[in-house]
Design a protein around this motif. Structure first.
Motif, PDB file in Angstrom:
ATOM      1  N   THR A 480      13.183   2.267  -6.681  1.00 51.75           N
ATOM      2  CA  THR A 480      11.751   2.003  -6.543  1.00 51.75           C
ATOM      3  C   THR A 480      11.483   1.288  -5.229  1.00 51.75           C
ATOM      4  OG1 THR A 480      11.510   1.799  -8.943  1.00 51.75           O
ATOM      5  CG2 THR A 480       9.725   0.926  -7.593  1.00 51.75           C
ATOM      6  N   ALA A 481      10.498   1.771  -4.492  1.00 49.52           N
ATOM      7  CA  ALA A 481      10.098   1.157  -3.231  1.00 49.52           C
ATOM      8  C   ALA A 481       8.660   0.679  -3.343  1.00 49.52           C
ATOM      9  CB  ALA A 481      10.242   2.142  -2.078  1.00 49.52           C
ATOM     10  N   LEU A 482       8.395  -0.447  -2.718  1.00 48.76           N
ATOM     11  CA  LEU A 482       7.057  -1.053  -2.745  1.00 48.76           C
ATOM     12  C   LEU A 482       6.513  -1.122  -1.334  1.00 48.76           C
ATOM     13  CD1 LEU A 482       4.766  -2.642  -4.184  1.00 48.76           C
ATOM     14  CD2 LEU A 482       6.123  -4.715  -3.823  1.00 48.76           C
ATOM     15  N   LEU A 483       5.311  -0.554  -1.139  1.00 48.72           N
ATOM     16  CA  LEU A 483       4.657  -0.576   0.165  1.00 48.72           C
ATOM     17  C   LEU A 483       3.333  -1.331   0.042  1.00 48.72           C
ATOM     18  CD1 LEU A 483       6.107   2.415  -0.224  1.00 48.72           C
ATOM     19  CD2 LEU A 483       5.077   2.846   2.006  1.00 48.72           C
ATOM     20  N   GLY A 484       3.099  -2.275   0.913  1.00 49.07           N
ATOM     21  CA  GLY A 484       1.828  -2.979   0.957  1.00 49.07           C
ATOM     22  C   GLY A 484       0.841  -2.245   1.844  1.00 49.07           C
ATOM     23  N   VAL A 485      -0.396  -2.122   1.399  1.00 48.72           N
ATOM     24  CA  VAL A 485      -1.434  -1.393   2.137  1.00 48.72           C
ATOM     25  C   VAL A 485      -2.634  -2.307   2.329  1.00 48.72           C
ATOM     26  CG1 VAL A 485      -2.957   0.616   2.153  1.00 48.72           C
ATOM     27  CG2 VAL A 485      -0.678   0.784   1.116  1.00 48.72           C
ATOM     28  N   ILE A 486      -3.106  -2.385   3.564  1.00 48.93           N
ATOM     29  CA  ILE A 486      -4.280  -3.208   3.872  1.00 48.93           C
ATOM     30  C   ILE A 486      -5.433  -2.283   4.258  1.00 48.93           C
ATOM     31  CG2 ILE A 486      -5.245  -4.999   5.348  1.00 48.93           C
ATOM     32  CD1 ILE A 486      -2.403  -6.036   5.761  1.00 48.93           C
ATOM     33  N   PRO A 487      -6.479  -2.240   3.449  1.00 43.96           N
ATOM     34  CA  PRO A 487      -7.645  -1.412   3.793  1.00 43.96           C
ATOM     35  C   PRO A 487      -8.524  -2.103   4.834  1.00 43.96           C
ATOM     36  CG  PRO A 487      -7.980  -2.488   1.679  1.00 43.96           C
ATOM     37  CD  PRO A 487      -6.603  -2.895   2.140  1.00 43.96           C
ATOM     38  N   ARG A 488      -9.408  -1.345   5.436  1.00 43.44           N
ATOM     39  CA  ARG A 488     -10.342  -1.927   6.398  1.00 43.44           C
ATOM     40  C   ARG A 488     -11.520  -2.617   5.712  1.00 43.44           C
ATOM     41  NH1 ARG A 488      -9.321  -0.324  11.545  1.00 43.44           N
ATOM     42  NH2 ARG A 488      -7.926   1.453  11.822  1.00 43.44           N
ATOM     43  N   SER A 489     -11.851  -2.183   4.519  1.00 42.11           N
ATOM     44  CA  SER A 489     -13.029  -2.695   3.813  1.00 42.11           C
ATOM     45  C   SER A 489     -12.627  -3.658   2.704  1.00 42.11           C
ATOM     46  CB  SER A 489     -13.839  -1.526   3.241  1.00 42.11           C
ATOM     47  OG  SER A 489     -13.000  -0.657   2.503  1.00 42.11           O
ATOM     48  N   GLY A 490     -13.625  -4.371   2.171  1.00 42.43           N
ATOM     49  CA  GLY A 490     -13.381  -5.370   1.144  1.00 42.43           C
ATOM     50  C   GLY A 490     -13.146  -4.760  -0.225  1.00 42.43           C
TER      51      GLY A 490
END
Length: 740
Positions: A480-490
């Motif tokens: 299992t791999a975990l990727l963090g994602v940061i969106p541009r919006s709230g």
């Protein structure tokens, strides 16, 4: 049912000391149980069956160290570039070390290692990992976390701890007592007697005390969301006062007519008590019906509130008669006590004077506001209906624009730690950093996961609206791999909702691995969508139920249909005004709302359930008297006027009490509780004063005798619940009342 309740009311008065002692023992016993067995409330919202929840469960299994609560400490230097200086780096490392050694914390990430430094060198983010879930974090641990960085702040830096760990149970304080105080004033004005007002309030407080104590006693075995006890308190207090008010009002009427206290209370519980039992049952059914939505936290909220309403009904039909027995004629204003005890003639067999047909020649004061209002409405029925519909239609205009989401820190009270942290993160890094997403890539083999993870990262990074994707982290098995994602919006922005769906579409065709998107933001979106999908089904269920129940009570086709349509008008107008204030910000300052935003996702469906029960309350209390007079010889129009004339004062008082109690919760800082209190108060005001006391008599007058038509075959099939007390009349007519 009326005859059974008549006997119960008389028995409760005769054995009033025993009844009072039993309820006191129950209250004390449950209070002790609550103090010893009470468990913590939960602030998390689980949603079985959704992709985000499956990912959370998998995350807890594969990444146990990361399954606990998280916190984010925002750091702001006095000037740009200071984080790059040796002094700035030393200070940030000191704050990081301080956070890492807090009780309950398993680690804190240095922002220089995670590169969580703003381009201008003024802002930094320290990620803090707790061992337990947010609900497991103790108050002492939370207080210690909020005090991090005190030394740095003394040097002019701004340190703002935040994150899910700051979530806590809303506190009920002195501001809500204002609603209870207003309710007490309304009772004094309505009754003209401190004894009657105080007894009614005492009855309601005992009922809500028993209900809340029982709820907290069960909280050790059943997980309660933090809003469940608040909702139970709101409803339990409001309906407890109202139900006691209805029975006490009818009891006082019988005392004035010359009945003995025992006979008066028996008839009051038999007639008004029947309406209370039916009205309470509709509220309980509507709240328990939330279970059909199959959302655990919403089911618990509905059942918790239904439990307190059930207790309120039991208290009203047992403890209220007992307290009325203790009070005797003192429930009457002083000027009426003599008249009440020396009234001229006894009522006819089985019937109190006020219950005789209007055509019997009985003198009756019809100069009150209720009678005058009813005559005006029935005379101008068509213009009244058109104006009322136009007004409700205008209120409902914003309703189609309603957006639902789980609340985030951006709408927290201004100045609260969560809000300060959120504002600081947005200021330094942008809104996307306050609602990060997590992507899990899992398969049966480390090789398949290793091959799929880079492909998933590339697809996610190429999705419009994604600001950054963190390198994958694998669990010890490599599967299992975990990727963090940061969106541009709230988190609550429409763009983020679209982004979640876009990412899921992008990664749906990845071969060799399952890809799941989660995070608090994704969970909120999934919860909101499931609730939105369930809303039409639940509304249809409630409307159908209201038609069936009222058909049983009123033996009519058009009256239930009219009541259901009136309920839909109430719901539409309430949704509209709530959206206008809390989502669009119209007059938001009047309710102390700092930042408008989407409505909490469970508010609409909860509002439908509660308003349905309360709307049926007023429908039954008003229309049952109309039917009562109609079947005893009055014309349909005169029966409508009589029903309004006799019920307007009590229904007005009941509505004002509910509005006061619900309105008291608007003063809380928590935006969720604030919106619930506002929506319920607005809904009660609209339903009681516009729909039930204006549109209903106008429509009843317009329908005339057709309002009471029902096919003979259907009348025979439907069971007779006897809310109007026909069976009781027959029972009383068979013998001369002994205590008159």
């Amino acid at each position: 049912m009326a005859t059974l309740l008549y006997r119960l009311g008389r028995a409760s008065l005769r054995h009033r000391r025993l009844v009072a002692v039993v309820w006191l023992v129950v209250l004390v016993g449950l209070g002790i149980a609550a103090a010893t067995l009470r468990g913590p409330t939960a602030s998390n919202f689980t949603m079985p069956g959704t992709e985000s929840q499956r990912a959370i469960d998998l995350l807890a299994e594969r990444f146990p160290a990361a399954s606990g609560a998280t916190g984010t400490i925002a750091v702001k230097a006095p000037a740009d570039g200071q984080l790059a200086t040796p002094e700035g780096q030393a200070l940030v490392k000191q704050v990081t070390q301080e956070a890492a050694t807090l009780p309950g914390v398993v680690g804190a990430v240095d922002p220089y290692q995670s590169q969580a430094i703003s381009p201008n060198g003024r802002y930094a983010l320290i990620q803090v990992q707790f061992a337990g879930r947010a609900d497991d974090v103790t108050d002492d641990q939370r207080d210690a976390y909020e005090q991090v960085g005190a030394q740095a702040e003394a040097q002019g830096w701004q340190i703002a701890p935040g994150g899910e760990v700051l979530g806590g149970e809303p506190e009920v304080g002195s501001t809500e007592a204002l609603g209870v105080l207003v309710a007490a004033i309304v009772l004094v004005i309505t009754f003209g007697s401190l004894v009657a007002a105080g007894m009614t309030m005492l009855n309601a407080l005992i009922g809500v005390g028993v209900g809340m104590a029982g709820l907290y006693a069960l909280s050790g075995a059943i997980e309660l969301t933090s809003t469940a006890p608040i909702l139970a308190l709101m409803l339990g207090l409001a309906v407890g006062i109202d139900y006691s008010l209805f029975i006490t009002s009818r009891h006082r009427q019988h005392l004035i007519e010359g009945l003995s206290p025992e006979e008066a209370v028996g008839r009051a519980v038999g007639t008004a008590g029947s309406a209370v039992v039916f009205a309470g049952a509709t509220v309980v059914i509507a709240l328990a019906g939330l279970a059909v939505v199959d959302i655990p936290f919403l089911t618990v909220m509905g059942l918790a509130a239904a439990g307190t309403v059930s207790i309120a009904v039991l208290v009203a039909i047992t403890l209220a008669p007992a307290l009325l027995g203790f009070a005797g004629h003192r429930v009457l204003p002083r000027r009426l006590r003599r008249a009440g005890s020396t009234a001229g003639t006894a009522p006819a067999k089985g019937m109190a004077p006020a219950e005789e047909p209007t055509g019997s020649g009985t003198a009756e004061d019809r100069s009150g506001f209720g009678f005058r209002w009813a005559r005006l409405v029935t005379r101008l029925r068509v213009p009244v209906i058109l104006v009322a519909l136009l007004g409700l239609g205008l209120l409902a205009v914003p309703a189609p624009d309603m957006r639902l989401a789980l609340p985030d820190a951006s709408t927290a009270a201004a100045g609260s730690p969560a809000r300060v942290n959120n504002d600081l993160v947005r200021e330094g890094f942008g809104p996307g950093f306050t609602g990060r997403l997590a992507v899990l890539v899992t398969s049966d083999s480390p090789q398949a996961t290793a091959a799929a993870a880079p492909q998933v990262a590339q697809l996610v990074q190429a999705t419009d609206g994604v600001l950054a994707v963190a390198p994958p982290q694998t669990d010890p098995t490599g599967r299992t791999a975990l990727l963090g994602v940061i969106p541009r919006s709230g988190p609550t922005d429409e763009a983020t909702e679209e982004l979640v769906h876009d990412i899921r579409r992008q990664v749906a065709d990845v071969d060799g691995a399952d890809v799941l998107l989660t995070g608090a933001t994704a969970i909120g979106i999934d919860v909101s969508e499931k609730l939105s999908d369930a809303l039409p089904v639940y509304l249809l269920l409630v409307v159908g139920l209201s038609i069936l129940l009222l058909m049983l009570v009123f033996r009519s086709i058009l009256v239930p249909v009219k009541a259901a349509l009136g309920f839909l008008l109430t719901v539409a107008a309430t949704f509209g005004i709530t959206v206008a204030v809390f989502q669009e910000g119209t007059l938001a300052g009047l309710v102390g709302l700092d930042t408008p935003g989407p409505l909490v996702s469970f508010l609409p469906i909860l509002l439908i359930g509660i308003l349905f029960g309360l709307a049926m309350d007023y429908e039954v209390f008003l229309v049952s008297r109309m039917r009562e007079d109609y079947v005893h010889g009055d014309t349909a129009r005169q029966a409508t006027i009589n029903g309004m004339g006799h019920g307007a004062r009590v229904v007005t008082a009941a509505a004002l009490i509910m509005i006061s109690v619900f309105g008291g919760f608007v003063f809380l800082d928590d935006p969720v509780i604030k919106s619930m209190g506002f929506a319920l108060a607005a809904g009660v005001a609209i339903d009681a004063f516009v729909v039930r006391m204006t549109i209903v008599p106008a429509v009843m007058s317009l329908l005339n005798t057709a309002a009471w038509w029902i096919p003979r075959w259907l009348d025979k099939v439907l069971p007779n619940v006897d809310v109007e007390g026909e069976g009781l009349r027959t029972h009383l007519a068979e013998k001369e009342p002994a205590n008159v």
